[in-house]
Design a protein around this motif. Structure first.
Motif, PDB file in Angstrom:
ATOM      1  N   SER A  22      44.061  36.594  46.036  1.00 17.83           N
ATOM      2  CA  SER A  22      42.849  36.352  46.813  1.00 17.83           C
ATOM      3  C   SER A  22      41.710  35.845  45.931  1.00 17.83           C
ATOM      4  O   SER A  22      40.982  34.916  46.298  1.00 17.83           O
ATOM      5  CB  SER A  22      42.426  37.642  47.523  1.00 17.83           C
ATOM      6  OG  SER A  22      41.231  37.443  48.258  1.00 17.83           O
ATOM      7  N   LEU A  23      41.556  36.447  44.764  1.00 14.17           N
ATOM      8  CA  LEU A  23      40.513  36.010  43.830  1.00 14.17           C
ATOM      9  C   LEU A  23      40.740  34.563  43.397  1.00 14.17           C
ATOM     10  O   LEU A  23      39.799  33.764  43.317  1.00 14.17           O
ATOM     11  CB  LEU A  23      40.484  36.930  42.607  1.00 14.17           C
ATOM     12  CG  LEU A  23      39.940  38.341  42.833  1.00 14.17           C
ATOM     13  CD1 LEU A  23      40.213  39.212  41.619  1.00 14.17           C
ATOM     14  CD2 LEU A  23      38.446  38.292  43.128  1.00 14.17           C
ATOM     15  N   PHE A  24      41.978  34.229  43.133  1.00 19.17           N
ATOM     16  CA  PHE A  24      42.302  32.867  42.691  1.00 19.17           C
ATOM     17  C   PHE A  24      42.131  31.864  43.831  1.00 19.17           C
ATOM     18  O   PHE A  24      41.676  30.738  43.618  1.00 19.17           O
ATOM     19  CB  PHE A  24      43.720  32.812  42.135  1.00 19.17           C
ATOM     20  CG  PHE A  24      43.877  33.475  40.785  1.00 19.17           C
ATOM     21  CD1 PHE A  24      42.780  33.936  40.080  1.00 19.17           C
ATOM     22  CD2 PHE A  24      45.141  33.633  40.216  1.00 19.17           C
ATOM     23  CE1 PHE A  24      42.924  34.542  38.828  1.00 19.17           C
ATOM     24  CE2 PHE A  24      45.298  34.223  38.970  1.00 19.17           C
ATOM     25  CZ  PHE A  24      44.191  34.690  38.279  1.00 19.17           C
ATOM     26  N   ARG A  25      42.511  32.261  45.043  1.00 20.83           N
ATOM     27  CA  ARG A  25      42.330  31.375  46.203  1.00 20.83           C
ATOM     28  C   ARG A  25      40.835  31.137  46.453  1.00 20.83           C
ATOM     29  O   ARG A  25      40.412  30.008  46.728  1.00 20.83           O
ATOM     30  CB  ARG A  25      42.979  31.975  47.444  1.00 20.83           C
ATOM     31  CG  ARG A  25      44.501  31.877  47.459  1.00 20.83           C
ATOM     32  CD  ARG A  25      45.059  32.518  48.726  1.00 20.83           C
ATOM     33  NE  ARG A  25      46.507  32.379  48.833  1.00 20.83           N
ATOM     34  CZ  ARG A  25      47.231  32.873  49.839  1.00 20.83           C
ATOM     35  NH1 ARG A  25      46.626  33.536  50.821  1.00 20.83           N
ATOM     36  NH2 ARG A  25      48.543  32.688  49.872  1.00 20.83           N
ATOM     37  N   ASP A  26      40.048  32.201  46.361  1.00 20.27           N
ATOM     38  CA  ASP A  26      38.612  32.057  46.569  1.00 20.27           C
ATOM     39  C   ASP A  26      37.986  31.124  45.534  1.00 20.27           C
ATOM     40  O   ASP A  26      37.011  30.428  45.827  1.00 20.27           O
ATOM     41  CB  ASP A  26      37.924  33.429  46.506  1.00 20.27           C
ATOM     42  CG  ASP A  26      38.253  34.306  47.714  1.00 20.27           C
ATOM     43  OD1 ASP A  26      38.785  33.766  48.707  1.00 20.27           O
ATOM     44  OD2 ASP A  26      37.988  35.522  47.640  1.00 20.27           O
ATOM     45  N   ALA A  27      38.545  31.135  44.332  1.00 17.48           N
ATOM     46  CA  ALA A  27      38.052  30.257  43.261  1.00 17.48           C
ATOM     47  C   ALA A  27      38.620  28.841  43.374  1.00 17.48           C
ATOM     48  O   ALA A  27      38.298  27.973  42.561  1.00 17.48           O
ATOM     49  CB  ALA A  27      38.406  30.849  41.897  1.00 17.48           C
ATOM     50  N   GLU A  28      39.491  28.636  44.384  1.00 14.11           N
ATOM     51  CA  GLU A  28      40.101  27.335  44.658  1.00 14.11           C
ATOM     52  C   GLU A  28      40.901  26.811  43.456  1.00 14.11           C
ATOM     53  O   GLU A  28      40.897  25.620  43.148  1.00 14.11           O
ATOM     54  CB  GLU A  28      39.045  26.309  45.079  1.00 14.11           C
ATOM     55  CG  GLU A  28      38.332  26.697  46.368  1.00 14.11           C
ATOM     56  CD  GLU A  28      37.339  25.648  46.841  1.00 14.11           C
ATOM     57  OE1 GLU A  28      37.007  24.728  46.052  1.00 14.11           O
ATOM     58  OE2 GLU A  28      36.889  25.746  48.003  1.00 14.11           O
ATOM     59  N   LEU A  29      41.591  27.730  42.808  1.00 18.38           N
ATOM     60  CA  LEU A  29      42.490  27.313  41.730  1.00 18.38           C
ATOM     61  C   LEU A  29      43.666  26.550  42.343  1.00 18.38           C
ATOM     62  O   LEU A  29      44.172  26.932  43.405  1.00 18.38           O
ATOM     63  CB  LEU A  29      43.003  28.521  40.951  1.00 18.38           C
ATOM     64  CG  LEU A  29      41.941  29.339  40.208  1.00 18.38           C
ATOM     65  CD1 LEU A  29      42.600  30.466  39.440  1.00 18.38           C
ATOM     66  CD2 LEU A  29      41.121  28.459  39.270  1.00 18.38           C
TER      67      LEU A  29
END
Length: 294
Positions: A22-29
């Motif tokens: 979720s953190l990575f998706r939110d950061a649009e990685l």
């Protein structure tokens, strides 16, 4: 302290993976799910493909702290390979250092093209002697040595730190006795004769460097990226000097940028009067040029 992840309720591996994802998706990685899976699996010392089998496992504070530290680094723009200090290539594991590029999947096209050349010119069991110019981690050379059991490679790099990393990787992958590291610039330190030469040289035009992603600019060595004003500086050295160190009926195989096939064809014709064969990667982009010297 568990750092970034301490504010989340993480009771088991599944919850940990979902939080990181979720953190990575939110950061649009660009590869958020894969990055999350790789980092969590590494902390658990398991293969990423087996992560789902451990979903119910409780997460220790120590594991949570490690993953938290890695997540923070990834969110700051550090590639996963740099976070872990290693990268997989050709099914093998390679340690990284600041002096080496991360070996990338597209470069496996160069390994495939080279193996096809070997199959057509004597087979895999032949006692090939070849050179890898700009060896970096040694990924290309070591991948080839694992497939060519009687081959020997002279691996050249201008960086002693890169050569030390390559030595370590050759030892790790059990080919050190056939891996000869040499410090030098392109072909200057070599006399040959070689059956073939492989290289993934710097080929990015100098003016384009500034527009590269933060991950590349901050973590890949500039010497391995900058190909000069026209992006062809390394190719001129390799093509122009190859005949001096190659045997007859030998090959020069080089990775190229997606838009360089036509330029490389013209350059090869101009410098040595030979044509080239172009190999494409899985995305259909020109990726490797093969020059056969009679």
């Amino acid at each position: 302290m568990s750092g970034l992840l301490e504010k989340f309720e993480v009771k088991n591996v599944q919850a940990l993976y979902r939080v990181v994802r979720s953190l990575f998706r939110d950061a649009e990685l660009p590869e958020a799910d894969l990055d999350a899976r790789v980092l969590v699996a590494e902390a658990l010392e398991i293969e990423p493909r087996n992560l789902i089998l451990q979903y119910d496992q409780e997460v220790s504070p120590e594991t949570l702290a490690v993953v938290s530290r890695w997540v923070e680094q990834r969110l700051e723009g550090k590639p996963v390979g740099r976070v872990l200090g290693k990268r997989e290539f050709w099914g093998l594991e390679f340690s990284l250092s600041p002096a080496t590029l991360e070996p990338r999947p597209d470069t496996e096209t160069l390994v495939e093209a080279t193996l096809a050349f070997c199959q057509a010119h004597g087979g895999f069991d032949k006692p090939w002697v070849f050179a890898d110019i700009g060896t970096g981690t040694g990924a290309i050379a070591i991948a080839l040595l694992t497939e060519l059991p009687n081959a020997t490679c002279v691996a050249v790099d201008i960086s002693e730190e890169a050569l030390e990393t390559a030595r370590e990787n050759a030892a790790k992958n059990k080919v050190l006795e056939r891996f000869i590291p040499v410090r030098g610039s392109y072909l200057d330190a070599l006399s040959g004769p070689f059956d073939f030469i492989v290289s993934n040289p710097p080929y990015i035009r100098s003016a384009v460097i500034e527009g590269l992603s933060h991950e590349v600019k901050q973590h890949d060595p500039m010497l391995a990226l900058d190909g000069g004003v026209d992006g062809l500086s390394a190719y001129k050295e390799l093509i122009g000097g190859a005949k001096r160190v190659l045997k007859g009926n030998s090959g020069l195989l080089m990775e190229i940028g997606f838009d360089q096939a036509e330029e490389l064809s013209k350059l090869t014709k101009e410098l040595v009067g030979l044509g080239v064969c172009c190999k494409h990667d899985l995305a259909g982009q020109p990726r490797v040029t093969v020059v056969v010297f009679p």
